[in-house]
Design a protein around this motif. Structure first.
Motif, PDB file in Angstrom:
ATOM      1  N   ARG A 112     -50.206  19.459   4.400  1.00 37.16           N
ATOM      2  CA  ARG A 112     -50.480  18.664   5.683  1.00 37.16           C
ATOM      3  C   ARG A 112     -50.057  19.500   6.967  1.00 37.16           C
ATOM      4  O   ARG A 112     -50.874  19.660   7.982  1.00 37.16           O
ATOM      5  N   TYR A 113     -48.838  20.136   6.879  1.00 38.32           N
ATOM      6  CA  TYR A 113     -48.282  21.190   8.038  1.00 38.32           C
ATOM      7  C   TYR A 113     -49.381  22.174   8.084  1.00 38.32           C
ATOM      8  O   TYR A 113     -49.930  22.638   9.284  1.00 38.32           O
ATOM      9  N   PHE A 114     -49.949  22.821   6.982  1.00 37.07           N
ATOM     10  CA  PHE A 114     -50.661  23.741   6.901  1.00 37.07           C
ATOM     11  C   PHE A 114     -52.090  23.892   7.641  1.00 37.07           C
ATOM     12  O   PHE A 114     -52.560  24.325   8.373  1.00 37.07           O
ATOM     13  N   ASP A 115     -52.476  22.424   7.345  1.00 33.22           N
ATOM     14  CA  ASP A 115     -53.726  21.863   8.016  1.00 33.22           C
ATOM     15  C   ASP A 115     -53.703  21.795   9.464  1.00 33.22           C
ATOM     16  O   ASP A 115     -54.761  22.075  10.000  1.00 33.22           O
ATOM     17  N   LEU A 116     -52.284  21.576   9.954  1.00 35.40           N
ATOM     18  CA  LEU A 116     -52.154  21.552  11.322  1.00 35.40           C
ATOM     19  C   LEU A 116     -52.431  22.782  12.070  1.00 35.40           C
ATOM     20  O   LEU A 116     -52.974  22.838  13.205  1.00 35.40           O
ATOM     21  N   LEU A 117     -51.955  23.875  11.306  1.00 37.00           N
ATOM     22  CA  LEU A 117     -51.987  25.230  11.916  1.00 37.00           C
ATOM     23  C   LEU A 117     -53.436  25.821  12.489  1.00 37.00           C
ATOM     24  O   LEU A 117     -53.662  26.176  13.329  1.00 37.00           O
ATOM     25  N   SER A 118     -54.409  25.087  11.738  1.00 37.08           N
ATOM     26  CA  SER A 118     -55.748  25.278  12.212  1.00 37.08           C
ATOM     27  C   SER A 118     -56.245  24.477  13.213  1.00 37.08           C
ATOM     28  O   SER A 118     -57.597  24.558  13.765  1.00 37.08           O
ATOM     29  N   VAL A 156     -42.525  13.505   7.699  1.00 38.33           N
ATOM     30  CA  VAL A 156     -41.394  14.348   7.099  1.00 38.33           C
ATOM     31  C   VAL A 156     -40.231  13.895   8.360  1.00 38.33           C
ATOM     32  O   VAL A 156     -40.728  13.699   9.433  1.00 38.33           O
ATOM     33  N   THR A 157     -39.138  14.535   8.123  1.00 40.80           N
ATOM     34  CA  THR A 157     -38.163  14.582   9.095  1.00 40.80           C
ATOM     35  C   THR A 157     -38.203  15.865   9.798  1.00 40.80           C
ATOM     36  O   THR A 157     -38.904  16.835   9.326  1.00 40.80           O
ATOM     37  N   PRO A 158     -37.738  15.925  11.001  1.00 35.66           N
ATOM     38  CA  PRO A 158     -37.818  17.330  11.766  1.00 35.66           C
ATOM     39  C   PRO A 158     -36.832  18.383  11.147  1.00 35.66           C
ATOM     40  O   PRO A 158     -37.436  19.469  10.945  1.00 35.66           O
ATOM     41  N   THR A 159     -35.901  18.142  10.214  1.00 36.43           N
ATOM     42  CA  THR A 159     -35.309  18.998   9.521  1.00 36.43           C
ATOM     43  C   THR A 159     -36.155  19.310   8.678  1.00 36.43           C
ATOM     44  O   THR A 159     -36.133  20.754   8.215  1.00 36.43           O
ATOM     45  N   SER A 160     -36.853  18.514   7.764  1.00 35.46           N
ATOM     46  CA  SER A 160     -37.804  19.167   6.609  1.00 35.46           C
ATOM     47  C   SER A 160     -39.118  19.973   7.372  1.00 35.46           C
ATOM     48  O   SER A 160     -39.402  20.988   6.803  1.00 35.46           O
ATOM     49  N   LEU A 161     -39.536  19.561   8.375  1.00 29.71           N
ATOM     50  CA  LEU A 161     -40.426  20.318   9.258  1.00 29.71           C
ATOM     51  C   LEU A 161     -40.013  21.680   9.580  1.00 29.71           C
ATOM     52  O   LEU A 161     -40.623  22.768   9.086  1.00 29.71           O
ATOM     53  N   SER A 162     -38.829  21.940   9.868  1.00 32.73           N
ATOM     54  CA  SER A 162     -38.158  23.233  10.150  1.00 32.73           C
ATOM     55  C   SER A 162     -38.121  24.102   8.893  1.00 32.73           C
ATOM     56  O   SER A 162     -38.416  25.138   8.964  1.00 32.73           O
ATOM     57  N   ARG A 163     -37.784  23.489   7.892  1.00 34.46           N
ATOM     58  CA  ARG A 163     -37.772  24.179   6.487  1.00 34.46           C
ATOM     59  C   ARG A 163     -39.203  24.538   6.084  1.00 34.46           C
ATOM     60  O   ARG A 163     -39.238  25.590   5.674  1.00 34.46           O
ATOM     61  N   ILE A 164     -39.917  23.638   6.354  1.00 35.70           N
ATOM     62  CA  ILE A 164     -41.766  24.018   5.995  1.00 35.70           C
ATOM     63  C   ILE A 164     -41.801  25.165   6.750  1.00 35.70           C
ATOM     64  O   ILE A 164     -42.593  26.135   6.242  1.00 35.70           O
ATOM     65  N   ARG A 165     -41.532  25.172   8.019  1.00 34.09           N
ATOM     66  CA  ARG A 165     -42.254  26.258   9.098  1.00 34.09           C
ATOM     67  C   ARG A 165     -41.429  27.474   8.611  1.00 34.09           C
ATOM     68  O   ARG A 165     -42.300  28.595   8.696  1.00 34.09           O
ATOM     69  N   LYS A 166     -40.175  27.501   8.140  1.00 32.23           N
ATOM     70  CA  LYS A 166     -39.374  28.853   7.870  1.00 32.23           C
ATOM     71  C   LYS A 166     -40.176  29.376   6.815  1.00 32.23           C
ATOM     72  O   LYS A 166     -40.275  30.499   6.447  1.00 32.23           O
ATOM     73  N   GLN A 167     -40.338  28.335   5.725  1.00 33.37           N
ATOM     74  CA  GLN A 167     -40.933  28.973   4.615  1.00 33.37           C
ATOM     75  C   GLN A 167     -42.358  29.606   4.632  1.00 33.37           C
ATOM     76  O   GLN A 167     -42.800  30.448   3.839  1.00 33.37           O
ATOM     77  N   SER A 220     -49.246  17.600  -0.185  1.00 29.47           N
ATOM     78  CA  SER A 220     -47.774  17.796  -0.046  1.00 29.47           C
ATOM     79  C   SER A 220     -47.723  17.892   1.473  1.00 29.47           C
ATOM     80  O   SER A 220     -48.879  18.075   2.193  1.00 29.47           O
ATOM     81  N   ALA A 221     -46.479  17.895   1.924  1.00 23.98           N
ATOM     82  CA  ALA A 221     -46.093  17.913   3.234  1.00 23.98           C
ATOM     83  C   ALA A 221     -46.423  19.142   3.741  1.00 23.98           C
ATOM     84  O   ALA A 221     -46.937  19.568   5.100  1.00 23.98           O
ATOM     85  N   GLU A 222     -46.377  20.225   2.961  1.00 25.89           N
ATOM     86  CA  GLU A 222     -46.346  21.610   3.370  1.00 25.89           C
ATOM     87  C   GLU A 222     -48.022  21.710   3.478  1.00 25.89           C
ATOM     88  O   GLU A 222     -48.314  22.435   4.585  1.00 25.89           O
ATOM     89  N   TYR A 256     -42.729  14.977  16.901  1.00 23.23           N
ATOM     90  CA  TYR A 256     -43.795  13.986  16.818  1.00 23.23           C
ATOM     91  C   TYR A 256     -44.834  14.404  15.516  1.00 23.23           C
ATOM     92  O   TYR A 256     -45.142  13.790  14.768  1.00 23.23           O
ATOM     93  N   LEU A 257     -44.685  15.904  15.566  1.00 28.09           N
ATOM     94  CA  LEU A 257     -45.594  16.534  14.396  1.00 28.09           C
ATOM     95  C   LEU A 257     -45.137  16.187  12.879  1.00 28.09           C
ATOM     96  O   LEU A 257     -45.589  15.801  12.267  1.00 28.09           O
ATOM     97  N   ALA A 258     -43.689  16.162  13.091  1.00 27.68           N
ATOM     98  CA  ALA A 258     -42.901  16.010  11.816  1.00 27.68           C
ATOM     99  C   ALA A 258     -43.147  14.362  11.330  1.00 27.68           C
ATOM    100  O   ALA A 258     -43.482  14.288  10.129  1.00 27.68           O
ATOM    101  N   SER A 259     -43.064  13.438  12.162  1.00 29.22           N
ATOM    102  CA  SER A 259     -43.565  12.174  11.723  1.00 29.22           C
ATOM    103  C   SER A 259     -44.888  12.046  11.369  1.00 29.22           C
ATOM    104  O   SER A 259     -45.322  10.977  10.542  1.00 29.22           O
ATOM    105  N   PHE A 260     -45.865  12.572  12.163  1.00 26.47           N
ATOM    106  CA  PHE A 260     -47.145  12.631  11.886  1.00 26.47           C
ATOM    107  C   PHE A 260     -47.486  13.123  10.452  1.00 26.47           C
ATOM    108  O   PHE A 260     -48.450  12.422   9.690  1.00 26.47           O
ATOM    109  N   ILE A 261     -46.651  14.084  10.063  1.00 29.02           N
ATOM    110  CA  ILE A 261     -47.150  14.449   8.697  1.00 29.02           C
ATOM    111  C   ILE A 261     -46.163  13.824   7.599  1.00 29.02           C
ATOM    112  O   ILE A 261     -46.199  14.146   6.224  1.00 29.02           O
TER     113      ILE A 261
END
Length: 191
Positions: A150-156, A175-186, A146-148, A168-173
């Motif tokens: 993939r982002y969680f893996d980047l946190l490490s 998702v759109t920048p808006t979706s990345l913001s939502r993932i980060r907030k969650q 999931s995008a979540e 750039y991180l958003a496109s790398f995983i």
């Protein structure tokens, strides 16, 4: 001799000091300003590149949107493998995302080294194997995680989080920048 380049080469093959020195001396140095390009769509990738300082990004355009595929950090390589091997024009860009310094070896010089120092063939075989395994892992993650996740893996990976702009991180995983913001907030909400 560049110790970081020496360490990179010896990750793949052990060479006598004189041979290692000779190989390292074949690399040339180039500095890149932030946002400048090492490779543009339509060019042919003719160089094996080692990032000495800074960070480079490999990306392509899809419907005028930049899609980040790979990041090359200090003490790693930056190459558009398909164009380098096939000698065909690339569909990708390699861009410095911060002021960078690279060492590069032309494909022609690499081919000469294959003849003069046969261990270089072993080094490059192991390097290509490493590149292929990383590409397979990346492809699999994009297809199955999931995008979540993939982002969680980047946190490490602090180099990603400290260096790469969020867009750039958003496109790398994938998702759109808006979706990345939502993932980060969650993720922050759950912590």
């Amino acid at each position: 001799m560049n110790n970081a380049l020496k360490k990179f080469i010896t990750k793949y093959v052990i060479l006598p000091d004189a041979e290692l020195e000779n190989i390292c001396n074949k690399f040339k140095c180039k500095t890149l300003k932030k946002n400048s390009y090492l490779l543009r769509q339509g060019d042919i990738c003719k160089d094996l590149v080692f990032v000495q300082k800074g960070c480079l990004r490999l990306y392509y355009l899809k419907d005028d949107v930049e899609v980040s595929v790979w990041f090359a950090f200090e003490q790693s390589s930056a190459i558009e493998i398909y164009s380098f091997i096939s000698e065909e024009p690339t569909n990708y860009f390699i861009q410095a995302i911060e002021d960078s310094e690279v060492l590069y070896l032309s494909k022609a010089e690499l081919n000469r080294l294959y003849q003069l120092q046969p261990k270089m063939q072993e080094m490059m075989r192991k390097f290509w194997e490493d590149v292929i395994l990383n590409l397979i892992n990346r492809f699999t993650a994009l297809q199955t995680d999931s995008a979540e996740k993939r982002y969680f893996d980047l946190l490490s990976k602090p180099e990603y989080m400290d260096t790469i702009p969020q867009k750039y991180l958003a496109s790398f995983i994938g998702v759109t920048p808006t979706s990345l913001s939502r993932i980060r907030k969650q993720i922050m909400k759950n912590d």
